[in-house]
Write a protein that holds these residues in place. Structure first.
Motif, PDB file in Angstrom:
ATOM      1  N   SER A  24      34.520  57.204  74.406  1.00 17.23           N
ATOM      2  CA  SER A  24      34.500  58.595  74.865  1.00 17.23           C
ATOM      3  C   SER A  24      35.817  58.914  75.573  1.00 17.23           C
ATOM      4  O   SER A  24      36.583  58.004  75.931  1.00 17.23           O
ATOM      5  CB  SER A  24      33.346  58.811  75.838  1.00 17.23           C
ATOM      6  N   TYR A  25      36.051  60.178  75.785  1.00 13.95           N
ATOM      7  CA  TYR A  25      37.238  60.616  76.522  1.00 13.95           C
ATOM      8  C   TYR A  25      37.262  59.948  77.892  1.00 13.95           C
ATOM      9  O   TYR A  25      38.307  59.487  78.340  1.00 13.95           O
ATOM     10  CB  TYR A  25      37.230  62.144  76.673  1.00 13.95           C
ATOM     11  N   GLU A  26      36.115  59.890  78.557  1.00 12.37           N
ATOM     12  CA  GLU A  26      36.040  59.314  79.905  1.00 12.37           C
ATOM     13  C   GLU A  26      36.385  57.824  79.887  1.00 12.37           C
ATOM     14  O   GLU A  26      37.087  57.346  80.781  1.00 12.37           O
ATOM     15  CB  GLU A  26      34.639  59.527  80.504  1.00 12.37           C
ATOM     16  N   GLN A  27      35.882  57.094  78.875  1.00 14.53           N
ATOM     17  CA  GLN A  27      36.208  55.667  78.774  1.00 14.53           C
ATOM     18  C   GLN A  27      37.710  55.471  78.572  1.00 14.53           C
ATOM     19  O   GLN A  27      38.318  54.597  79.190  1.00 14.53           O
ATOM     20  CB  GLN A  27      35.464  55.028  77.603  1.00 14.53           C
ATOM     21  N   ARG A  28      38.290  56.285  77.720  1.00 12.50           N
ATOM     22  CA  ARG A  28      39.731  56.186  77.473  1.00 12.50           C
ATOM     23  C   ARG A  28      40.505  56.488  78.757  1.00 12.50           C
ATOM     24  O   ARG A  28      41.453  55.790  79.105  1.00 12.50           O
ATOM     25  CB  ARG A  28      40.155  57.152  76.370  1.00 12.50           C
ATOM     26  N   ALA A  56      44.464  56.205  73.746  1.00  9.20           N
ATOM     27  CA  ALA A  56      44.225  57.652  73.698  1.00  9.20           C
ATOM     28  C   ALA A  56      44.135  58.184  72.275  1.00  9.20           C
ATOM     29  O   ALA A  56      43.546  59.238  72.041  1.00  9.20           O
ATOM     30  CB  ALA A  56      45.316  58.392  74.462  1.00  9.20           C
ATOM     31  N   GLY A  57      44.736  57.482  71.328  1.00  8.76           N
ATOM     32  CA  GLY A  57      44.717  57.943  69.956  1.00  8.76           C
ATOM     33  C   GLY A  57      46.019  58.566  69.507  1.00  8.76           C
ATOM     34  O   GLY A  57      46.104  59.122  68.418  1.00  8.76           O
ATOM     35  N   GLY A  58      47.053  58.493  70.339  1.00  8.71           N
ATOM     36  CA  GLY A  58      48.363  59.008  69.986  1.00  8.71           C
ATOM     37  C   GLY A  58      49.187  59.270  71.224  1.00  8.71           C
ATOM     38  O   GLY A  58      48.667  59.264  72.347  1.00  8.71           O
ATOM     39  N   ALA A  60      50.758  62.087  72.153  1.00  6.07           N
ATOM     40  CA  ALA A  60      50.445  63.360  72.807  1.00  6.07           C
ATOM     41  C   ALA A  60      49.178  63.250  73.649  1.00  6.07           C
ATOM     42  O   ALA A  60      49.116  63.772  74.775  1.00  6.07           O
ATOM     43  CB  ALA A  60      50.297  64.467  71.768  1.00  6.07           C
ATOM     44  N   GLU A  61      48.189  62.546  73.122  1.00  2.00           N
ATOM     45  CA  GLU A  61      46.941  62.363  73.856  1.00  2.00           C
ATOM     46  C   GLU A  61      47.162  61.497  75.095  1.00  2.00           C
ATOM     47  O   GLU A  61      46.607  61.768  76.163  1.00  2.00           O
ATOM     48  CB  GLU A  61      45.876  61.739  72.948  1.00  2.00           C
ATOM     49  N   ALA A  62      47.987  60.464  74.958  1.00  2.00           N
ATOM     50  CA  ALA A  62      48.319  59.615  76.105  1.00  2.00           C
ATOM     51  C   ALA A  62      49.037  60.424  77.167  1.00  2.00           C
ATOM     52  O   ALA A  62      48.763  60.287  78.362  1.00  2.00           O
ATOM     53  CB  ALA A  62      49.179  58.437  75.663  1.00  2.00           C
ATOM     54  N   ALA A  63      49.947  61.283  76.735  1.00  2.00           N
ATOM     55  CA  ALA A  63      50.691  62.121  77.680  1.00  2.00           C
ATOM     56  C   ALA A  63      49.748  63.002  78.490  1.00  2.00           C
ATOM     57  O   ALA A  63      49.960  63.208  79.693  1.00  2.00           O
ATOM     58  CB  ALA A  63      51.716  62.978  76.931  1.00  2.00           C
ATOM     59  N   GLU A  64      48.695  63.508  77.855  1.00  2.00           N
ATOM     60  CA  GLU A  64      47.717  64.335  78.571  1.00  2.00           C
ATOM     61  C   GLU A  64      47.025  63.528  79.666  1.00  2.00           C
ATOM     62  O   GLU A  64      46.884  64.003  80.799  1.00  2.00           O
ATOM     63  CB  GLU A  64      46.673  64.888  77.602  1.00  2.00           C
ATOM     64  N   HIS A  65      46.585  62.316  79.329  1.00  2.00           N
ATOM     65  CA  HIS A  65      45.929  61.460  80.327  1.00  2.00           C
ATOM     66  C   HIS A  65      46.891  61.120  81.462  1.00  2.00           C
ATOM     67  O   HIS A  65      46.521  61.201  82.637  1.00  2.00           O
ATOM     68  CB  HIS A  65      45.426  60.166  79.676  1.00  2.00           C
ATOM     69  N   LEU A  66      48.096  60.721  81.107  1.00  2.00           N
ATOM     70  CA  LEU A  66      49.065  60.310  82.123  1.00  2.00           C
ATOM     71  C   LEU A  66      49.462  61.471  83.022  1.00  2.00           C
ATOM     72  O   LEU A  66      49.709  61.283  84.214  1.00  2.00           O
ATOM     73  CB  LEU A  66      50.282  59.665  81.460  1.00  2.00           C
ATOM     74  N   ALA A  67      49.496  62.679  82.475  1.00  2.00           N
ATOM     75  CA  ALA A  67      49.823  63.854  83.289  1.00  2.00           C
ATOM     76  C   ALA A  67      48.752  64.116  84.340  1.00  2.00           C
ATOM     77  O   ALA A  67      49.058  64.610  85.429  1.00  2.00           O
ATOM     78  CB  ALA A  67      49.999  65.081  82.396  1.00  2.00           C
ATOM     79  N   ILE A  68      47.522  63.768  84.040  1.00  2.00           N
ATOM     80  CA  ILE A  68      46.429  63.922  85.010  1.00  2.00           C
ATOM     81  C   ILE A  68      46.510  62.835  86.077  1.00  2.00           C
ATOM     82  O   ILE A  68      46.257  63.100  87.259  1.00  2.00           O
ATOM     83  CB  ILE A  68      45.065  63.875  84.288  1.00  2.00           C
ATOM     84  N   LEU A  69      46.902  61.646  85.673  1.00  2.00           N
ATOM     85  CA  LEU A  69      46.887  60.489  86.575  1.00  2.00           C
ATOM     86  C   LEU A  69      48.134  60.343  87.439  1.00  2.00           C
ATOM     87  O   LEU A  69      48.074  59.728  88.507  1.00  2.00           O
ATOM     88  CB  LEU A  69      46.703  59.213  85.744  1.00  2.00           C
TER      89      LEU A  69
END
Length: 102
Positions: A24-28, A56-58, A60-69
């Protein structure tokens, strides 16, 4: 022989990607947060970026997570501090930590 070994290695590298797709998104997000903690404790930044993208699956997706963290200011400092004159590393860090804003 070397080609066969390279093929096996490539398949092993993709095993994680297949597992991550079931998360899930939360697990990732939680797993990427652990990588950020690892980076803060000495994990190389390339591993942070590459594993984050895989989980994250790519990129761009990793960048979204890292921007939050991680704050934008800190991500910018990470890129400046870690990339040096290595163009390939700088490109990886820019794409993962400081993607172009839309």
């Amino acid at each position: 022989m070397l080609n066969k070994l390279a093929g096996i290695q490539g398949k092993l590298n993709n095993i994680g990607d297949e597992v991550y797709q079931t998360w899930s998104y939360e697990q990732r997000h939680e797993e990427i947060a652990k990588l950020v903690q690892g980076y803060q404790n000495g994990l190389p930044i390339q591993i942070l970026c590459q594993l984050s993208a895989s989980i994250a699956g790519g990129v761009a997706e990793a960048a979204e997570h890292l921007a939050i963290l991680i704050s934008r200011r800190e991500r910018k400092a990470m890129v400046n501090r870690e990339s040096g004159s290595d163009k390939a590393l700088q490109d990886l860090l820019q794409a993962t930590l400081l993607p172009a804003r839309n």
